[in-house]
Design an enzyme around this catalytic site. Structure first.
Site, PDB file in Angstrom:
ATOM      1  N   TYR A 270       0.968  -1.202   0.108  1.00 25.01           N
ATOM      2  CA  TYR A 270       0.059   0.122  -0.033  1.00 25.01           C
ATOM      3  C   TYR A 270       0.733   1.219   0.094  1.00 25.01           C
ATOM      4  CZ  TYR A 270       0.310  -0.721   5.168  1.00 25.01           C
ATOM      5  OH  TYR A 270       0.894  -0.826   6.276  1.00 25.01           O
ATOM      6  N   HIS A 320       5.846  -0.816   1.255  1.00 23.40           N
ATOM      7  CA  HIS A 320       5.677   0.233   0.203  1.00 23.40           C
ATOM      8  C   HIS A 320       6.890  -0.012  -0.909  1.00 23.40           C
ATOM      9  CE1 HIS A 320       3.415   2.125   3.306  1.00 23.40           C
ATOM     10  NE2 HIS A 320       4.708   2.310   4.029  1.00 23.40           N
TER      11      HIS A 320
END
Ligand SMILES: *[C@@H]1O[C@H](CO)[C@@H](O)[C@H](O)[C@H]1NC(C)=O
Ligand SMILES: *[C@@H]1O[C@H](CO)[C@@H](O)[C@H](O)[C@H]1NC(C)=O
Ligand SMILES: *[C@@H]1O[C@H](CO)[C@@H](O)[C@H](O)[C@H]1NC(C)=O
Ligand SMILES: *[C@@H]1O[C@H](CO)[C@@H](O)[C@H](O)[C@H]1NC(C)=O
Length: 344
Positions: A270, A320
């Site tokens: 995400y 990430h």
């Protein structure tokens, strides 16, 4: 002879004027108008452009640079940027689509989430749920924003006074300013955090909570109303915070998914707070300057307030995709949508 020449001159002037006016309105229009010189269509096209001109002239952007939201500067940008996705959660837009809700729930694999509808209802009894604090953008000529990341490349940059001149200064997570003013500035208008990255803020700073799970929304209620029942998520979090509820804004889960889908094309698990701040700024600002993003001059990834330059704080978090995110910001800079200040 003389009168004929005069008449020709007049006609020429008119023609030039007409061409000028037409090109002005064609240029102004945001879509390609297949120029057709049939009178009727021409008139229709003209009035269409006039309408558009009237509509957009309500909020002329007076920036010296091309405004962020300007279409048709880059197809890459236009394919990703969607003005109608709302950045903040409000009472009105709080009903999440099924696909968004399911995606959001998986972010941190929350095992037994409480009912989201109930939680949001409770939340908006505490924080304002009907304000759009960014709406006044429409009345402003040019909103200039600084998005200040936490990279060590801010060290000895002397960007402080330059950063403080922006209308909005967005910071994130644990970022301190005290003691670092010369390099990072002292002004903050908005500070993006989640419970695990919270730091206390000055009274006039708006906190933007980025919720990655239902518990984060419950935490806002618990931490501001004094019950203080949530002191641990996956790590300890502050049970009580001093930030006033009326200074709290909630980043919209649907906007997180929009950043993930449209801008990151599904890279990473995400989006990081950094890229979430950058894309938010594209939606609420007319001009965007980035500070404190990326590695420092020696290729180190660390926070500007840490003394260990090999900490690699952000890059390899596993959740990430720092490389892809950094490509997105580089492309944004290459098409002049943002500027990136990399330190000196
Ligand atoms: C933009 O976002 C709106 C609201 O989420 C959505 O309905 C619409 O389909 C999106 N447009 C594009 C071109 O993706
Ligand atoms: C919230 O309520 C709506 C209807 O009002 C319902 O469709 C939705 O499933 C509910 N969401 C959750 C997470 O319970
Ligand atoms: C916020 O308050 C501080 C003093 O606490 C002040 O120096 C600063 O100018 C204020 N910032 C804004 C944006 O109003
Ligand atoms: C980022 O851009 C570089 C250069 O264009 C490219 O080689 C690299 O594969 C990109 N990285 C990602 C993660 O897309």
């Amino acid at each position: 002879m003389a009168t004929i020449r005069k008449r020709v001159l007049k006609l020429l002037t008119l023609l030039v004027l007409l061409i000028f006016l037409t090109s002005f309105f064609l240029n102004f229009s945001h879509t390609v108008v297949t120029s057709s010189w049939f009178p009727k269509q021409f008139v229709l096209g003209f009035s269409e452009n006039l309408k558009r001109f009237m509509k957009y002239s309500h909020r002329p952007c007076t920036c010296s640079r091309v405004c962020v939201e300007q279409r048709r500067v880059s197809r890459w940008f236009d394919r990703r940027f969607n003005q109608s996705v709302q950045p903040l959660l409000t009472e009105r837009n709080s009903l999440l689509g099924e696909d968004i809700y399911r995606w959001w729930l998986k972010l941190q694999g929350e095992k037994q989430p409480t009912d989201l509808n109930d939680t949001i209802k409770e939340l908006f009894q505490v924080v304002p749920g009907n304000v759009d604090p960014f709406l006044e953008k429409k009345a402003m000529g040019c909103r200039r924003c600084a998005v200040v990341g936490n990279s060590g490349n801010l060290r000895n940059s002397w960007y402080g006074s330059q950063i403080d001149k922006h209308d909005f200064v967005l910071r994130m997570n644990k970022a301190p300013t005290i003691g670092f003013e010369a390099d990072v500035g002292s002004k903050t208008t908005h500070h993006l955090v989640y419970p695990e990255s919270f730091r206390e803020l000055r009274e006039n700073v708006s906190m933007i909570l980025v919720p990655f799970k239902t518990l984060d929304l419950e935490w806002v209620v618990s931490a501001t109303t004094g019950t203080g029942t949530i002191s641990h998520t996956y790590i300890p979090v502050p049970a009580k915070i001093k930030v006033k509820p009326n200074k709290i804004l909630i980043y919209h889960p649907a906007f997180i998914k929009y950043v993930f889908d449209s801008w990151l094309e599904g890279h990473g698990r995400y989006p990081s707070t950094g890229i979430l701040s950058v894309i938010l700024s594209l939606h609420i600002c007319d001009e965007v300057d980035l500070y404190g993003f990326g590695a420092d001059g020696k290729g180190n990834w660390h926070h500007y307030w840490e003394n260990n330059p090999s900490a690699g704080a952000f890059r390899k978090t596993g959740v990430h995709d720092g490389d892809f995110e950094s490509n997105v910001t580089s492309i944004l800079a290459s098409i002049d949508k943002i500027r990136i200040f990399k330190g000196r």
